[in-house]
Design an enzyme around this catalytic site. Structure first.
Site, PDB file in Angstrom:
ATOM      1  N   GLY A 164       0.848  -1.200   0.000  1.00 57.31           N
ATOM      2  CA  GLY A 164       0.000   0.000   0.000  1.00 57.31           C
ATOM      3  C   GLY A 164       0.874   1.236   0.000  1.00 57.31           C
ATOM      4  O   GLY A 164       2.107   1.153   0.155  1.00 57.31           O
ATOM      5  N   LEU A 165       0.223   2.367  -0.147  1.00 61.37           N
ATOM      6  CA  LEU A 165       0.938   3.647  -0.200  1.00 61.37           C
ATOM      7  C   LEU A 165       1.653   3.949   1.117  1.00 61.37           C
ATOM      8  O   LEU A 165       1.286   3.404   2.171  1.00 61.37           O
ATOM      9  CB  LEU A 165      -0.060   4.780  -0.475  1.00 61.37           C
ATOM     10  CG  LEU A 165      -0.739   4.789  -1.851  1.00 61.37           C
ATOM     11  CD1 LEU A 165      -1.877   5.808  -1.858  1.00 61.37           C
ATOM     12  CD2 LEU A 165       0.283   5.099  -2.941  1.00 61.37           C
ATOM     13  N   SER A 166       2.640   4.820   1.046  1.00 62.47           N
ATOM     14  CA  SER A 166       3.274   5.314   2.266  1.00 62.47           C
ATOM     15  C   SER A 166       2.191   5.980   3.135  1.00 62.47           C
ATOM     16  O   SER A 166       1.384   6.763   2.632  1.00 62.47           O
ATOM     17  CB  SER A 166       4.348   6.354   1.882  1.00 62.47           C
ATOM     18  OG  SER A 166       4.911   6.913   3.048  1.00 62.47           O
TER      19      SER A 166
ATOM     20  N   GLY B 263      -0.694   2.502   6.483  1.00 67.18           N
ATOM     21  CA  GLY B 263      -0.836   1.761   7.741  1.00 67.18           C
ATOM     22  C   GLY B 263      -0.208   0.371   7.725  1.00 67.18           C
ATOM     23  O   GLY B 263      -0.441  -0.431   8.632  1.00 67.18           O
ATOM     24  N   LYS B 264       0.622   0.089   6.725  1.00 70.29           N
ATOM     25  CA  LYS B 264       1.239  -1.244   6.595  1.00 70.29           C
ATOM     26  C   LYS B 264       1.999  -1.647   7.863  1.00 70.29           C
ATOM     27  O   LYS B 264       1.800  -2.720   8.416  1.00 70.29           O
ATOM     28  CB  LYS B 264       2.236  -1.279   5.405  1.00 70.29           C
ATOM     29  CG  LYS B 264       1.630  -0.891   4.072  1.00 70.29           C
ATOM     30  CD  LYS B 264       2.660  -0.915   2.966  1.00 70.29           C
ATOM     31  CE  LYS B 264       3.789   0.097   3.093  1.00 70.29           C
ATOM     32  NZ  LYS B 264       3.390   1.498   3.044  1.00 70.29           N
ATOM     33  N   SER B 265       2.918  -0.766   8.302  1.00 73.62           N
ATOM     34  CA  SER B 265       3.764  -1.100   9.461  1.00 73.62           C
ATOM     35  C   SER B 265       2.929  -1.255  10.724  1.00 73.62           C
ATOM     36  O   SER B 265       3.155  -2.175  11.512  1.00 73.62           O
ATOM     37  CB  SER B 265       4.806  -0.006   9.706  1.00 73.62           C
ATOM     38  OG  SER B 265       5.611   0.154   8.586  1.00 73.62           O
TER      39      SER B 265
ATOM     40  N   SER C  24       6.005  -1.901  -2.261  1.00 72.59           N
ATOM     41  CA  SER C  24       6.000  -2.865  -3.387  1.00 72.59           C
ATOM     42  C   SER C  24       4.990  -2.432  -4.448  1.00 72.59           C
ATOM     43  O   SER C  24       3.958  -3.080  -4.616  1.00 72.59           O
ATOM     44  CB  SER C  24       5.744  -4.288  -2.885  1.00 72.59           C
ATOM     45  OG  SER C  24       4.720  -4.377  -1.927  1.00 72.59           O
TER      46      SER C  24
HETATM   47  N1  LIG Z   1      10.620   8.235  -2.920  1.00 73.76           N
HETATM   48  C1  LIG Z   1      10.034   7.505  -1.963  1.00 73.76           C
HETATM   49  N2  LIG Z   1       8.887   6.836  -2.237  1.00 73.76           N
HETATM   50  C2  LIG Z   1       8.317   6.095  -1.282  1.00 73.76           C
HETATM   51  N3  LIG Z   1       8.784   5.947  -0.003  1.00 73.76           N
HETATM   52  C3  LIG Z   1       9.913   6.605   0.298  1.00 73.76           C
HETATM   53  C4  LIG Z   1      10.584   7.406  -0.647  1.00 73.76           C
HETATM   54  N4  LIG Z   1      11.688   7.943  -0.057  1.00 73.76           N
HETATM   55  C5  LIG Z   1      11.715   7.487   1.206  1.00 73.76           C
HETATM   56  N5  LIG Z   1      10.653   6.675   1.428  1.00 73.76           N
HETATM   57  C6  LIG Z   1      10.464   5.939   2.691  1.00 73.76           C
HETATM   58  O1  LIG Z   1      10.748   4.576   2.356  1.00 73.76           O
HETATM   59  C7  LIG Z   1       9.675   3.732   2.762  1.00 73.76           C
HETATM   60  C8  LIG Z   1       9.265   2.782   1.635  1.00 73.76           C
HETATM   61  O2  LIG Z   1      10.244   1.820   1.420  1.00 73.76           O
HETATM   62  P1  LIG Z   1       9.862   0.466   0.705  1.00 73.76           P
HETATM   63  O3  LIG Z   1      11.080  -0.365   0.761  1.00 73.76           O
HETATM   64  O4  LIG Z   1       8.623  -0.085   1.316  1.00 73.76           O
HETATM   65  O5  LIG Z   1       9.545   0.937  -0.785  1.00 73.76           O
HETATM   66  S1  LIG Z   1       9.437   0.037  -2.099  1.00 73.76           S
HETATM   67  O6  LIG Z   1       8.652  -1.156  -1.748  1.00 73.76           O
HETATM   68  O7  LIG Z   1      10.795  -0.339  -2.519  1.00 73.76           O
HETATM   69  O8  LIG Z   1       8.755   0.872  -3.106  1.00 73.76           O
HETATM   70  C9  LIG Z   1       8.502   4.609   3.084  1.00 73.76           C
HETATM   71  O9  LIG Z   1       7.976   4.028   4.253  1.00 73.76           O
HETATM   72  P2  LIG Z   1       6.406   3.841   4.491  1.00 73.76           P
HETATM   73  O10 LIG Z   1       5.882   5.232   4.700  1.00 73.76           O
HETATM   74  O11 LIG Z   1       6.367   3.012   5.750  1.00 73.76           O
HETATM   75  O12 LIG Z   1       5.773   3.144   3.320  1.00 73.76           O
HETATM   76  C10 LIG Z   1       9.103   5.998   3.309  1.00 73.76           C
HETATM   77  O13 LIG Z   1       9.312   6.207   4.676  1.00 73.76           O
HETATM   78  N1  LIG Z   2      -6.589   2.597  10.916  1.00 77.66           N
HETATM   79  C1  LIG Z   2      -5.943   3.727  11.175  1.00 77.66           C
HETATM   80  N2  LIG Z   2      -6.620   4.827  11.570  1.00 77.66           N
HETATM   81  C2  LIG Z   2      -5.959   5.971  11.837  1.00 77.66           C
HETATM   82  N3  LIG Z   2      -4.620   6.142  11.726  1.00 77.66           N
HETATM   83  C3  LIG Z   2      -3.917   5.072  11.325  1.00 77.66           C
HETATM   84  C4  LIG Z   2      -4.522   3.824  11.029  1.00 77.66           C
HETATM   85  N4  LIG Z   2      -3.545   2.960  10.656  1.00 77.66           N
HETATM   86  C5  LIG Z   2      -2.382   3.639  10.721  1.00 77.66           C
HETATM   87  N5  LIG Z   2      -2.607   4.906  11.126  1.00 77.66           N
HETATM   88  C6  LIG Z   2      -1.604   5.964  11.320  1.00 77.66           C
HETATM   89  O1  LIG Z   2      -1.134   6.327  10.026  1.00 77.66           O
HETATM   90  C7  LIG Z   2       0.230   6.651  10.094  1.00 77.66           C
HETATM   91  C8  LIG Z   2       1.000   5.824   9.076  1.00 77.66           C
HETATM   92  O2  LIG Z   2       0.982   4.477   9.480  1.00 77.66           O
HETATM   93  P1  LIG Z   2       2.167   3.488   9.119  1.00 77.66           P
HETATM   94  O3  LIG Z   2       1.847   2.186   9.749  1.00 77.66           O
HETATM   95  O4  LIG Z   2       3.483   4.108   9.433  1.00 77.66           O
HETATM   96  O5  LIG Z   2       1.969   3.384   7.531  1.00 77.66           O
HETATM   97  P2  LIG Z   2       2.946   2.800   6.413  1.00 77.66           P
HETATM   98  O6  LIG Z   2       3.801   1.762   7.061  1.00 77.66           O
HETATM   99  O7  LIG Z   2       2.020   2.242   5.384  1.00 77.66           O
HETATM  100  O8  LIG Z   2       3.727   3.990   5.920  1.00 77.66           O
HETATM  101  C9  LIG Z   2       0.692   6.404  11.537  1.00 77.66           C
HETATM  102  O9  LIG Z   2       0.668   7.628  12.236  1.00 77.66           O
HETATM  103  C10 LIG Z   2      -0.380   5.480  12.070  1.00 77.66           C
HETATM  104  O10 LIG Z   2      -0.547   5.626  13.475  1.00 77.66           O
END
Ligand SMILES: Nc1ncnc2c1ncn2[C@@H]1O[C@H](COP(=O)(O)OS(=O)(=O)O)[C@@H](OP(=O)(O)O)[C@H]1O
Ligand SMILES: Nc1ncnc2c1ncn2[C@@H]1O[C@H](COP(=O)(O)OP(=O)(O)O)[C@@H](O)[C@H]1O
Length: 203
Positions: A33-35, A38-40, A107
């Site tokens: 899913g998008l950054s 809520g994946k982590s 991903s």
């Molecule tokens: N350009 C760019 N695009 C997306 N994300 C970015 C980028 N630069 C840094 N980050 C940080 O890296 C986390 C995503 O890494 P991933 O290894 O999951 O990405 S990927 O699967 O290879 O696309 C992502 O974490 P999540 O927010 O937990 O998804 C970001 O914190």
């Molecule tokens: N179901 C939910 N409702 C409200 N906030 C959420 C929910 N799931 C995650 N969050 C919040 O969204 C933010 C991003 O979550 P995170 O798990 O770091 O996402 P990702 O790993 O996809 O980047 C965090 O502040 C988290 O507490």
């Protein structure tokens, strides 16, 4: 340079025996899913629920593996594909060791996720689509990355300059803007229970 004169060694202890010694079935829960979707958070909450049930797990997190295993990779299309390939290999080894693996990676491409699925035995790759609209992810912006991406301080940011292909047939879809993290984790546990992944009976 890729090696060509290689032979696979078949060893006597198999995945089924390693998993049975841990009293569990081994599989990967792959969160995509998008950054900010809520994946982590969900993967962490599911890991807690599994740990409470005595299951042996490991959580591979996108941000974390980029400190080590994938420290040489950035966010170009080729680097993301290599990132997912490496993590898929690690997940596959861990599943072979009998673990339940939780992987939380953007991903962004279907082909990347399909390659990982194909590296695993049938039924041992469970794709979890954390489906949250971009504006909601952007409004959360815990790390301030969307703001930096919009300001041009980060390039290739997913959803801003770089695409995301939603899964076509994920095993689980979590609409993680309509429920809280505990409910999202419970949805995953319900699936695992319903589909027999937490059974101990025939292992
Ligand atoms: N350009 C760019 N695009 C997306 N994300 C970015 C980028 N630069 C840094 N980050 C940080 O890296 C986390 C995503 O890494 P991933 O290894 O999951 O990405 S990927 O699967 O290879 O696309 C992502 O974490 P999540 O927010 O937990 O998804 C970001 O914190
Ligand atoms: N179901 C939910 N409702 C409200 N906030 C959420 C929910 N799931 C995650 N969050 C919040 O969204 C933010 C991003 O979550 P995170 O798990 O770091 O996402 P990702 O790993 O996809 O980047 C965090 O502040 C988290 O507490």
């Amino acid at each position: 340079m890729p090696q060509t004169h290689l032979h696979w060694h078949h060893h006597p202890v198999q995945q089924s025996q390693r998993a049975a010694m841990k009293g569990q079935r081994a599989f990967v829960l792959w969160f995509t899913g998008l950054s900010g979707s809520g994946k982590s958070s969900i993967a962490g909450a599911v890991e807690c629920l599994l740990a409470e049930r005595g299951r042996h797990t490991y959580l591979l997190d996108g941000d974390n593996v980029r400190y080590g295993l994938c420290a040489d990779l950035g966010f170009s299309r080729a680097d993301r594909t290599e990132n997912i390939r490496r993590v898929g290999e690690v997940a596959s080894l861990m599943v072979d060791a009998g673990l339940i693996v939780l992987a939380a990676f953007i991903s962004p491409e279907r082909a990347q996720r399909k390659n990982v699925r194909q590296r695993l035995p049938a039924g041992q790759f469970i794709e979890v689509f954390v489906d949250v609209p971009l504006p909601v992810c952007e409004s959360r912006d815990v790390k301030g990355l969307y703001q930096k991406a919009r300001a041009g301080l980060i390039i290739d940011f997913t959803g801003v300059h770089s695409g995301y292909e939603a899964p076509e047939n994920p095993e689980i879809v979590i609409r993680n803007h309509q429920i809280d993290i505990d409910a999202a984790a419970a949805q995953v546990l319900d699936y695992l229970q319903r589909e027999g992944y937490l059974d101990r009976s025939d292992i």
